[in-house]
Write a protein that holds these residues in place. Structure first.
Motif, short mmCIF file in Angstrom:
data_model
loop_
_atom_site.label_atom_id
_atom_site.label_comp_id
_atom_site.label_asym_id
_atom_site.label_seq_id
_atom_site.Cartn_x
_atom_site.Cartn_y
_atom_site.Cartn_z
N TYR A 36 -4.59 22.95 23.27
CA TYR A 36 -4.56 23.68 22.01
C TYR A 36 -5.16 25.07 22.21
CZ TYR A 36 -3.58 19.03 20.28
OH TYR A 36 -3.01 17.79 20.08
N ARG A 37 -4.36 26.08 21.90
CA ARG A 37 -4.73 27.46 22.20
C ARG A 37 -6.01 27.89 21.51
NH1 ARG A 37 -6.22 31.14 24.24
NH2 ARG A 37 -5.26 33.12 24.83
N ALA A 38 -6.27 27.38 20.32
CA ALA A 38 -7.40 27.84 19.51
C ALA A 38 -8.74 27.71 20.23
CB ALA A 38 -7.44 27.08 18.19
N ASN A 39 -8.97 26.62 20.93
CA ASN A 39 -10.24 26.45 21.63
C ASN A 39 -10.04 25.94 23.05
OD1 ASN A 39 -9.43 23.91 20.70
ND2 ASN A 39 -11.55 23.20 20.39
N TYR A 40 -9.00 26.46 23.70
CA TYR A 40 -8.74 26.14 25.10
C TYR A 40 -9.54 27.10 25.99
CZ TYR A 40 -6.20 25.61 29.49
OH TYR A 40 -5.87 25.39 30.80
N PRO A 41 -10.16 26.61 27.07
CA PRO A 41 -10.11 25.24 27.61
C PRO A 41 -11.29 24.37 27.17
CG PRO A 41 -11.07 26.67 29.24
CD PRO A 41 -10.78 27.54 28.04
N MET A 93 0.85 -1.19 0.00
CA MET A 93 0.00 0.00 0.00
C MET A 93 0.88 1.25 0.00
SD MET A 93 -3.00 1.03 2.71
CE MET A 93 -3.99 2.49 2.46
N THR A 94 0.62 2.18 -0.92
CA THR A 94 1.41 3.39 -1.02
C THR A 94 1.14 4.33 0.15
OG1 THR A 94 1.32 3.24 -3.44
CG2 THR A 94 1.99 5.35 -2.48
N LYS A 95 2.20 4.81 0.77
CA LYS A 95 2.05 5.72 1.90
C LYS A 95 1.66 7.10 1.39
CE LYS A 95 4.45 7.54 5.95
NZ LYS A 95 5.73 7.55 6.72
N ILE A 96 0.66 7.70 2.05
CA ILE A 96 0.19 9.02 1.65
C ILE A 96 1.19 10.08 2.13
CG2 ILE A 96 -1.62 10.76 1.96
CD1 ILE A 96 -3.61 8.48 2.26
N ILE A 97 1.57 10.98 1.24
CA ILE A 97 2.50 12.05 1.58
C ILE A 97 1.79 13.08 2.45
CG2 ILE A 97 3.89 13.94 0.65
CD1 ILE A 97 4.37 12.22 -1.82
N GLU A 98 2.46 13.50 3.53
CA GLU A 98 1.92 14.51 4.43
C GLU A 98 2.88 15.68 4.57
OE1 GLU A 98 -0.83 12.07 7.58
OE2 GLU A 98 1.26 12.41 8.12
N ARG A 99 2.33 16.88 4.71
CA ARG A 99 3.13 18.07 4.94
C ARG A 99 2.48 18.90 6.04
NH1 ARG A 99 2.78 16.99 -0.40
NH2 ARG A 99 4.68 16.98 -1.67
N GLY A 100 3.30 19.53 6.88
CA GLY A 100 2.77 20.40 7.91
C GLY A 100 2.49 21.79 7.36
N MET A 101 1.46 22.45 7.90
CA MET A 101 1.12 23.81 7.49
C MET A 101 0.64 24.59 8.71
SD MET A 101 -1.63 25.19 4.63
CE MET A 101 -0.78 24.46 3.23
N ILE A 102 1.15 25.79 8.89
CA ILE A 102 0.79 26.62 10.03
C ILE A 102 -0.54 27.33 9.80
CG2 ILE A 102 1.43 28.68 11.35
CD1 ILE A 102 4.36 27.88 10.93
N PHE A 103 -1.41 27.30 10.82
CA PHE A 103 -2.66 28.06 10.83
C PHE A 103 -2.74 28.80 12.16
CE2 PHE A 103 -3.53 24.73 7.78
CZ PHE A 103 -4.36 25.31 6.83
N ASN A 104 -3.20 30.06 12.13
CA ASN A 104 -3.38 30.77 13.39
C ASN A 104 -4.64 30.28 14.10
OD1 ASN A 104 -5.65 32.19 12.35
ND2 ASN A 104 -4.36 33.87 11.61
N SER A 105 -4.83 30.70 15.33
CA SER A 105 -5.92 30.17 16.15
C SER A 105 -7.29 30.44 15.54
CB SER A 105 -5.84 30.75 17.56
OG SER A 105 -4.72 30.25 18.25
N GLU A 106 -7.46 31.62 14.96
CA GLU A 106 -8.74 31.95 14.35
C GLU A 106 -9.07 31.00 13.21
OE1 GLU A 106 -10.99 35.64 12.04
OE2 GLU A 106 -9.01 35.94 12.93
N MET A 107 -8.09 30.68 12.39
CA MET A 107 -8.32 29.78 11.27
C MET A 107 -8.48 28.33 11.72
SD MET A 107 -8.62 31.69 8.62
CE MET A 107 -9.48 32.82 9.76
N VAL A 108 -7.82 27.95 12.80
CA VAL A 108 -8.02 26.60 13.36
C VAL A 108 -9.47 26.46 13.82
CG1 VAL A 108 -7.45 25.04 15.26
CG2 VAL A 108 -5.62 26.24 14.03
N ARG A 109 -9.99 27.47 14.50
CA ARG A 109 -11.40 27.41 14.93
C ARG A 109 -12.33 27.31 13.73
NH1 ARG A 109 -9.34 31.15 18.72
NH2 ARG A 109 -9.97 32.94 17.45
#
Length: 211
Positions: free
Chosen positions: A89-94, A1-17
């Motif tokens: 996680y700061r975006a929706n803590y606590p 099975m081919t492993k899916i490629i993953e990459r990290g990407m930064i999002f600020n708290s507002e966009m995470v919410r």
């Protein structure tokens, strides 16, 4: 099975919410020029890159191609020895902390780690890319601006509203323009740069898309 490629990407708290709420299903990031074609070894112009992507060639996309994954980097913290298995996680803590944890400290007392330093194992959100293209920033429509996660306030104004806005600016697109300048610098909206448009859907740990 081919492993899916993953990459990290930064999002600020507002966009995470916005992602967690299901309001954000796409993101725009500046195209960094000069862009060297990974296959031909020559510089690419924005319209040339757009043509490649339209033809299904995602070779030069730094964010991946449809079907590949993005893991969200966000501001986070480890709870500490008293709850070693708990991540914060700061975006929706606590709000996200399970109710059986007692004596949760105020947010300003938590030693938060910046999103850029988040390792893959600490990420709680995975996105599957559904579409990648490039276009001029101002090509964004009002509907697409909503998909970027901007919200309308109860008073009828859009978040990021600025006094003196014209009627044309009182829209999701106008709110996104102000948001863009707040992130990338005043005047960047008017400069109308080429941007990557990455559309995605949020998936759970088992790889299934959320509703």
């Amino acid at each position: 099975m081919t492993k899916i490629i993953e990459r990290g990407m930064i999002f600020n708290s507002e966009m995470v919410r916005a992602i967690l709420d299901g309001r954000k299903t796409e993101t725009r990031r500046p195209v960094k020029f000069p862009l060297i074609d990974k296959n031909m070894g020559c510089e690419l112009a924005g319209n040339e890159l757009a043509g490649e992507l339209a033809a299904g060639n995602h070779w030069n996309s730094p964010f991946g191609k449809p079907g590949e994954h993005i893991w969200v980097r966000e501001t986070w913290a480890e709870a500490g020895a008293s709850a070693s298995e708990l991540l914060l996680y700061r975006a929706n803590y606590p709000e996200h902390v399970p109710p059986h944890y007692e004596n949760v400290p105020p947010a300003d007392e938590v030693r938060w780690t910046p999103s850029i330093h988040m390792p893959r194992w600490a990420s709680r959100i995975t996105l599957e890319i559904t579409c990648v293209r490039v276009e001029r920033l101002k090509s964004i429509s009002d509907e697409e601006a909503r998909s970027e996660g901007v919200v309308q306030l109860r008073e009828g104004f859009w978040k990021h509203y600025q006094p003196g806005w014209t009627q044309h600016q009182l829209s999701a697109r106008g709110a996104f323009a102000t948001l863009w300048d707040s992130i990338y610098g005043f005047g960047e909206w008017d400069r109308n740069p080429w941007v990557w448009v990455i559309k995605f859907k949020r998936i759970e740990g088992d790889g299934h898309a959320t509703d």
